[in-house]
Design a protein around this motif. Sequence first.
Motif: not given
Length: 283
Positions: A179, A229, A233-234, A236
Amino acid sequence: MPSYFTILQDDAAAADAAPADAAPAADAAPAADAGAAPAAAGGAAVSFPEDYPNSVKHFLLLGAVGMFIGALVFLVLSNMRSKSSVAHSITFTLCAAGGMAYYAMFTGLGVMYKTTDTTPRVIFWARYLGHLITLPLALVDLSLVLKLDVASMVTLIGYDIVMTGAAFLGALSVGGHKWLWWFFSTCFAVLIIVSLSFKLSGDGLSDIAKTLTWITIVCTCIYPLIWLLGSEGTAALGLSQEVGIVCLTDLVITVGFGLYFILNYDAVMEEGEGDDKDGQQYV
């Protein structure tokens, strides 16, 4: 037929659900377990490009073919000119490099399966290698359009290289470190956006130059957002969604940007005098 990603998840769930008294049974049959472990590991192995979802294969192929066609078009347009142009050569090169990066990902060469994160992730490292070439060259083209001096051009290119490099290091990292790398990358993306926004507010900028600048700004905004996203990263977004959005963005910043610039080259650049100036400032 379940994919290897589903098999990996099912194997992990089965291992967590196993009763605690399974450990003595494992100790009682070491020979059997020793033979079964390699088989299980082999069955759960992930191999690319075989394990790509079909939509991912299609997007990667679209990116490779689209950029190779764009490179061919720019090469032909360059050879049709009576006088060579720096912009034509740069635009051909950035499309050819982008096409190679996408072909590497399509064939499974430019991808890795990251198992050290909270969940297994697919990381396309060739994407970052391609961006280290294509995005700076696109900024060189834009610098020619905006008539920037060498210092301003080098500053923009430096921002872009650090943005891409930090994003790549973040893709390889885990936990809080990734991050922080994403934050560094986003900061330099903001610097690019702010710098170009100031250029838009200047006087005497043609509509063509404004359009090319806005294309660069929008694409620069998309990359850190998709990193956040996507798999890096996430997670998602699904893998197909991530690859599709990045592929379309890459086609816009390379082929779309290049076509709009090259087809309007004579209108946005002072022919003859502009070429001489380009040679003095940027070569």
